[in-house]
Design an enzyme around this catalytic site. Structure first.
Site, PDB file in Angstrom:
ATOM      1  CG  HIS A  65      67.156  61.725 -57.813  1.00 21.99           C
ATOM      2  ND1 HIS A  65      66.869  62.999 -57.383  1.00 21.99           N
ATOM      3  CD2 HIS A  65      67.141  60.947 -56.696  1.00 21.99           C
ATOM      4  CE1 HIS A  65      66.677  63.002 -56.077  1.00 21.99           C
ATOM      5  NE2 HIS A  65      66.837  61.763 -55.632  1.00 21.99           N
ATOM      6  CG  HIS A  67      70.848  61.990 -52.773  1.00 25.93           C
ATOM      7  ND1 HIS A  67      70.310  63.164 -52.316  1.00 25.93           N
ATOM      8  CD2 HIS A  67      69.803  61.282 -53.286  1.00 25.93           C
ATOM      9  CE1 HIS A  67      68.999  63.174 -52.528  1.00 25.93           C
ATOM     10  NE2 HIS A  67      68.664  62.039 -53.120  1.00 25.93           N
ATOM     11  CG  HIS A 183      64.687  67.288 -48.795  1.00 28.17           C
ATOM     12  ND1 HIS A 183      63.704  66.809 -47.976  1.00 28.17           N
ATOM     13  CD2 HIS A 183      65.545  66.267 -48.987  1.00 28.17           C
ATOM     14  CE1 HIS A 183      63.972  65.541 -47.672  1.00 28.17           C
ATOM     15  NE2 HIS A 183      65.079  65.198 -48.269  1.00 28.17           N
ATOM     16  CD  GLU A 213      61.602  58.803 -50.843  1.00 31.41           C
ATOM     17  OE1 GLU A 213      61.745  59.978 -50.435  1.00 31.41           O
ATOM     18  OE2 GLU A 213      62.517  57.969 -50.882  1.00 31.41           O
TER      19      GLU A 213
HETATM   20  C1  BEZ Z   1      63.011  69.782 -41.966  1.00 24.29           C
HETATM   21  O1  BEZ Z   1      63.936  70.562 -41.822  1.00 24.29           O
HETATM   22  O2  BEZ Z   1      61.853  70.110 -41.895  1.00 24.29           O
HETATM   23  C2  BEZ Z   1      63.305  68.346 -42.320  1.00 24.29           C
HETATM   24  C3  BEZ Z   1      64.594  67.946 -42.617  1.00 24.29           C
HETATM   25  C4  BEZ Z   1      64.832  66.606 -42.953  1.00 24.29           C
HETATM   26  C5  BEZ Z   1      63.781  65.700 -42.978  1.00 24.29           C
HETATM   27  C6  BEZ Z   1      62.506  66.131 -42.681  1.00 24.29           C
HETATM   28  C7  BEZ Z   1      62.256  67.442 -42.346  1.00 24.29           C
HETATM   29 FE   FE2 Z   2      66.726  61.211 -53.585  1.00 21.57          FE
END
Ligand code: BEZ
Ligand code: FE2
Length: 407
Positions: A65, A67, A183, A213
């Protein structure tokens, strides 16, 4: 075909088999492992390299993992508090991403293989690091990330995700493997989640998601309150979370290679679900520490496959897996030291291979020949200390073999 010998050969198999004065015969795959002297007799006519004093052979490390697009961060982002960090990422991401040119990221990848990493799970937010990933000898499982919790944006976000995914699929080769990242439970709308996972099932792609997290994430998902409430109100005009933790996990059924990153706030029921899904936990202990999050309770995750990730330079000062392993060894103060070191080396090899869906991470017949060779400064007096000393003393490796080729 080549025979490479070493004083210590760590297979990183499920029994942690170690062969003293061992050897490995390989071309692009591993053909045989055993004692160097016996292999030399059996394969008298192949190129062979004798064991050097205090040398170690083991599978190449797998950083499950990372980025890469955030590689330009050094002192820009705020550490010490998860919400402060997240705000600083949102403020500074454009600046950081612009600094991280392809050449800059390629240089980071070079440092990564010099420090023993032969495969990575690279989470890609924008697709800006794809060229660097195509140019490195490191194997890359390229996780195209989907993000966005706002209902009125999902069509646009899905189209953008699909374009990035298709672009990675058109570049697929034996060492660049497209995959899908979700994400997190707080930032991905259920529609996007379902669509992305359906694509992963259909195309048999590996999947990864951040999960629980921070305590703020847990409180937001469970109670729609805490540090995330103002964040969502101000940035996205939302006052309720898009999902609950278990509801989120339940979407990930019938995926062969699945991992969840962090999971430090997961309760017993959620951990049980992760186990039932046959998923891996990507453990990123340095990132957890720097953002002031909890440390994963290793005693609580028995029965769940564990892998090691550095996370990005957005929440770490190094992408070296040996640096990460040293931190893990120091942070998990409740664990017996040598047993922990054995467990960490396995997580950093075979554990990562399972997370990413790679035929790697163990020195055994028919696995890909991804191997690292390095030497300890002095003799090992007690075999039970071997993993500990490897973790403590290794910074760079002497030879890197990826797919049977010396890099
Ligand atoms: C969202 O698009 O909901 C989002 C993006 C980044 C961090 C937290 C939420
Ligand atoms: Fe990460």
């Amino acid at each position: 075909m080549i025979l490479q010998g070493a004083n210590w050969l760590l297979t990183c198999d499920k029994n942690n088999t170690i062969i003293q004065d061992g050897g490995i015969v390989f071309d692009d795959k591993i053909i045989e492992i055993g004692y160097f002297s016996q292999l030399k007799e059996k394969y008298p006519n192949i190129t062979s390299y004798e064991p050097k004093q205090n040398s170690v052979l083991m599978p190449g490390l797998i950083n499950s993992h990372v980025h890469l697009e955030f590689s330009a961060n050094k002192t820009t982002l705020q550490y010490g508090n998860f919400m402060d960090w997240l705000h600083s990422v949102i403020d500074k991401r454009d600046v950081l991403i612009e600094k991280a040119t392809s050449q800059y990221i390629e240089d980071k990848l070079t440092q990564m293989y010099k420090s023993g990493t032969t495969s990575i799970g690279a989470v890609s937010s924008y697709g800006f690091e794809m060229d660097a990933c195509l140019n490195t000898p490191i194997n890359v499982v390229y996780f195209n990330e989907v993000i966005g919790s706002k209902g009125d944006m999902v069509d646009t976000l899905l189209a953008d995700f699909n374009a990035r995914l298709q672009s990675s699929i058109s570049n697929k080769n034996s060492s660049f493997i497209p995959a899908i990242a979700i994400h997190s439970p707080y930032s991905v709308h259920p529609f996007l989640l379902r669509e992305a996972i359906n694509i992963a099932r259909e195309l048999k792609l590996s999947v990864s998601a951040h999960f629980l997290e921070s305590s703020e994430e847990k409180e937001w998902l469970e109670k729609n309150s805490g540090g995330f409430l103002n964040f969502f109100k101000n940035f996205l005009g939302q006052t309720t979370a898009v999902t609950k933790p278990l509801e989120f996990l339940n979407q990930f059924k019938h995926l062969e290679h699945l991992s969840f990153t962090h999971c430090v706030e997961a309760n017993d029921e959620e951990l049980e679900k992760i186990k039932e899904l046959n998923a891996t936990i990507n453990h990123c202990v340095t990132s957890n520490r720097l953002l002031n999050n909890t440390k994963l309770d290793l005693d609580n995750v028995n029965g769940i496959n564990l892998s090691i990730g550095t996370d990005g330079l957005s929440s770490n000062n190094s992408l070296s897996m040996f640096d990460e392993l040293r931190n893990a060894l120091m942070i998990h103060t409740n664990s017996n030291l040598n047993g922990l070191a054995d467990k960490l080396l396995k997580a950093a090899t075979s554990g990562g291979a399972k997370a990413l869906g790679l035929n790697k991470g163990i020195l055994e017949k028919n696995k890909d020949a991804d191997i690292i060779l390095f030497s300890l400064a002095d003799e090992i007096e007690e075999k039970k200390n071997l993993s500990t000393h490897i973790i403590l003393h290794t910074k760079e490796v002497d030879k890197i073999i990826i797919g049977g080729t010396y890099v």
